[in-house]
Design an enzyme around this catalytic site. Structure first.
Site, PDB file in Angstrom:
ATOM      1  NE  ARG A  62      -1.739  -1.218   3.720  1.00 21.99           N
ATOM      2  CZ  ARG A  62      -2.144  -1.054   4.981  1.00 21.99           C
ATOM      3  NH1 ARG A  62      -3.405  -0.794   5.246  1.00 21.99           N
ATOM      4  NH2 ARG A  62      -1.281  -1.136   5.968  1.00 21.99           N
ATOM      5  CG  ASP A  64       1.843   5.856   3.123  1.00 20.63           C
ATOM      6  OD1 ASP A  64       0.919   5.115   3.482  1.00 20.63           O
ATOM      7  OD2 ASP A  64       2.980   5.842   3.645  1.00 20.63           O
ATOM      8  NE  ARG A 223       6.789   9.536   3.654  1.00 21.46           N
ATOM      9  CZ  ARG A 223       5.525   9.788   3.997  1.00 21.46           C
ATOM     10  NH1 ARG A 223       4.573   8.880   3.783  1.00 21.46           N
ATOM     11  NH2 ARG A 223       5.216  10.931   4.555  1.00 21.46           N
TER      12      ARG A 223
END
Length: 270
Positions: A62, A64, A223
């Protein structure tokens, strides 16, 4: 009205594997969400317009909101019989220009884009110049502060191998322990992952790119790694501190989460 889907991987006449590229800027991530435009929902709409079947394409993970893809993989099953080449052309006609289907392949209905994945590659792109051209501003983190790139390369090497990445998991400490994962979508509890490669590369005079290849990644993990490496580059922490950050297994030990717009899912291994 509640929409009813049948998921990729369930029984059907034929299974399908798509490789997708997309600009994630205007989407609320991959996963279908009420009242939000998502990649998964937009793809499901396109498939339904072509085949009349409402399926829920399963992604390899998934991404973001704001994250991009060069090689996301999706799978699903259809009862409709359609040649792959025709289906490929029809999908790209039905999808917005911000989503492109690169490959359309007929596969076993048992193939599952997420469950069958054994590795992924990501890139994070930082623009280092004084003025960022507007045509790339959606796809880079603009950061022209002084950075010690050699120290960032040293720090990136520390995470290679099998480690517990709880410090780089979700921001909530409880979520970090439960490990809501990009890859397992919350099914597993382990925060242990294997990183095969982790490096910073300079691309021309103005672009700095972090490249990472691993068995899988926790939610926001890439990240958060980038944010920590940037702390090293700014001199806030030493490159060797990344080792104790890993050992701490605490989100508060790591750096901030880098912005979504610089991140790309490059490819998925099977």
């Amino acid at each position: 009205m509640v929409e009813k889907f049948h998921e990729g991987g369930e029984r059907g006449v034929s299974g399908w594997k798509l490789v997708l590229a997309y600009d994630g800027t205007d989407f609320h991530g991959w996963q279908v969400q009420p009242d939000h435009v998502t990649i998964q929902g937009t793809l499901a709409d396109a498939i339904e317009r072509i085949t009349g079947e409402r399926v829920l394409p399963q992604g390899s993970g998934r991404t973001d909101a704001g994250v991009h893809a060069l090689g996301q993989v999706a799978s699903f099953s259809l009862a409709a019989a359609i040649p792959a080449a025709n289906f490929h052309r029809a999908l790209n006609r039905a999808l917005p220009a911000s989503i492109r289907v690169l490959e359309t392949t007929s596969v076993s209905p048992d193939f599952h884009a997420r469950h069958d994945a054994v590795g992924k590659r990501y890139e994070y792109r930082i623009f280092r110049g004084e003025i960022c051209p507007p045509w790339i501003s959606r796809y880079v983190y603009v950061l022209n502060w002084p950075l010690d790139v050699d120290a960032m390369r040293e720090a990136a090497a520390v995470v290679i191998g099998e480690h517990d990445f709880a410090s780089f998991a979700a921001g909530d400490p409880d979520l970090a322990q439960r490990s809501k994962s990009d890859d397992s979508e919350g099914e597993g509890i382990s925060t242990v992952r294997t990183v095969f490669g982790s490096c910073w590369d300079s691309v021309g005079p103005d672009l700095l790119v972090y490249r990472v290849h691993g068995s899988g990644f926790l939610h926001h993990m890439v990240r958060k790694l980038v944010g920590t490496f940037l702390d090293v580059g700014r001199g806030h922490i030493a490159a060797s501190d990344v080792r104790w950050i890993l050992e701490a297994r605490s989100r508060t030990a790591a750096g901030a989460t880098a912005p979504a717009r610089g991140l790309f899912l490059v490819s998925v291994d099977y």
